[in-house]
Enzyme design. Structure first.
Site, mmCIF file in Angstrom:
data_model
loop_
_atom_site.group_PDB
_atom_site.id
_atom_site.type_symbol
_atom_site.label_atom_id
_atom_site.label_comp_id
_atom_site.label_asym_id
_atom_site.label_seq_id
_atom_site.Cartn_x
_atom_site.Cartn_y
_atom_site.Cartn_z
ATOM 1 N N LYS A 1 0.850 -1.193 0.000
ATOM 2 C CA LYS A 1 0.000 0.000 0.000
ATOM 3 C C LYS A 1 0.879 1.233 0.000
ATOM 4 O O LYS A 1 2.017 1.192 0.465
ATOM 5 C CB LYS A 1 -0.859 -0.004 1.271
ATOM 6 C CG LYS A 1 -2.094 0.862 1.182
ATOM 7 C CD LYS A 1 -3.277 0.072 0.672
ATOM 8 C CE LYS A 1 -4.509 0.958 0.588
ATOM 9 N NZ LYS A 1 -5.719 0.176 0.305
ATOM 10 N N GLY B 1 -20.215 7.275 5.309
ATOM 11 C CA GLY B 1 -19.273 7.720 4.275
ATOM 12 C C GLY B 1 -19.819 7.451 2.886
ATOM 13 O O GLY B 1 -19.934 6.303 2.461
ATOM 14 N N VAL B 2 -20.175 8.518 2.177
ATOM 15 C CA VAL B 2 -20.737 8.341 0.835
ATOM 16 C C VAL B 2 -19.745 8.839 -0.210
ATOM 17 O O VAL B 2 -20.024 9.725 -1.003
ATOM 18 C CB VAL B 2 -22.123 9.028 0.692
ATOM 19 C CG1 VAL B 2 -23.168 8.212 1.438
ATOM 20 C CG2 VAL B 2 -22.119 10.461 1.220
ATOM 21 N N GLY B 3 -18.572 8.225 -0.206
ATOM 22 C CA GLY B 3 -17.509 8.587 -1.147
ATOM 23 C C GLY B 3 -17.486 7.666 -2.350
ATOM 24 O O GLY B 3 -18.534 7.197 -2.811
#
Ligand code: PHE
Length: 344
Positions: free
Chosen positions: A78, A175-177
């Site tokens: 990552k 969280g609406v990403g």
């Protein structure tokens, strides 16, 4: 930072301090046991570089689990660009280019895609400097991550309620990403009773209005009664403080590293809350992108692999039930099995 690196069970950490933006670029390679390290890159403001390092180490390990958990021949890694303050416009673009150079310098030791704060457009910028950027042809991983979470919810509904339909079930999305929003759309499409929360109040309001969802205050999300709680923002939201507050039957979301510590899986189990292991149900984006761009699968075959998350989760839920343990334990065992065999 030295302590964190010495104490880590991963393979290597590569760091570059970026003077111009006062940012730390950190790439953590956790395990290449199954294949080359592949994982998203996250960019956000951290209180201290050390927090970014800790985050990237946890996220890289999560990728090892994700690939092993879904039987993909890839390794866990990552990237984190730890900012001290927001960087925008041209400065942001330049920073992403310099990050691309760092990725390129690893000569194939790390392949990267989108993650929190690094959208598909940012991947294009990173891709100017490295051939190891992914998501340039297969597109945005977000909707595929959402699809994997959605079929996971169906598997969980089957387990809890005896039928997979989500119609009328109350689902609370935190969280609406890039993953949370497409998930909300899928849920809306099957007439689930949708509740949403987002720390960006304007965004939350706009999405609630567009989808006819009930708005929940971000500070009250852990106390809100619902059938399924879907963490789709940051990690470590399931912990000793939040778990006693939860009023849900299950947790199924797209966020990485939802458990703050592994014992939180038992805490959820004791409360009778079914926890769908994050690295299984949120693997859809990673699966689709790498299947198409690295493993030469057709888009149809890749989409089928995303939908197969459902069967994988069903197996884990079944195994967990039989052994009277948390699904997280069953998933960990599966990962260890795959890693020991050395191939997916
Ligand atoms: N960053 C996402 C994840 O954590 C998706 C992703 C993974 C994208 C790997 C590209 C490559 O799963």
């Amino acid at each position: 930072m030295e302590e964190l690196i010495r104490g880590w069970d991963g393979e290597r950490v590569v760091m570059r301090y970026d003077h111009e933006a006062d940012a730390w670029m950190i790439i953590a390679i956790h395990s290449t046991r199954l294949g080359p390290a592949v994982g998203g890159t996250r960019m956000k403001v951290y209180d201290a570089p050390r927090d970014g390092l800790r985050d990237v180490q946890r996220l890289a390990a999560g990728m090892t689990y994700k690939w092993a958990g879904v039987d993909f021949p890839l390794g866990g890694g990552k990237g984190v660009i730890a900012l001290s303050r927001p960087v925008e416009g041209v400065a942001r673009e330049r920073l992403l280019e310099r990050y691309g150079e760092l990725v390129e310098s690893l000569r194939g030791g790390f392949y990267t895609g989108a993650d929190l704060g690094v959208g598909p457009e940012s991947m294009e910028v990173i891709g100017r400097k490295t051939s190891r950027a992914r998501g340039l042809t297969a597109g945005d991983p977000g909707p595929w991550t959402a699809l994997g979470v959605f079929v996971s919810m169906e598997a969980v509904a089957q387990e809890l309620f005896g039928r997979p339909e989500l119609k009328g079930r109350t689902v609370l999305v935190q969280g609406v990403g890039d993953a949370g929003l497409p998930l909300c759309k899928l849920l809306r499409g099957v007439a689930a009773d949708l509740r949403i929360a987002d720390i960006d109040a304007a965004r939350a309001r706009a999405v609630a209005e567009e989808l006819g969802a009930v708005l929940v205050d971000p500070g009250e999300v852990y106390d809100e009664p619902c059938d399924i709680f879907a963490p789709c923002a940051v990690g470590a939201v399931l912990n000793v403080e939040t778990i006693p507050r939860l009023h849900c039957r299950a947790v199924v979301g797209s966020a990485n590293n939802q458990l703050e510590v592994s014992e939180d899986a038992e805490r959820l189990q004791e409360r009778g809350i079914l926890y769908a292991p994050d690295f299984i149900c949120n693997a859809g984006g990673a699966i689709f992108l790498t299947a198409v761009e690295m493993l030469e699968m057709s888009e149809d075959a890749a989409a089928e692999r995303v939908r197969a998350i459902r069967g994988t989760l069903e197996e884990l839920l079944h195994e967990a039930k039989q052994r009277r343990e948390s699904p997280a334990r069953a998933a960990d065992r599966r990962v260890q099995r795959v890693l020991e065999r050395g191939s997916a």
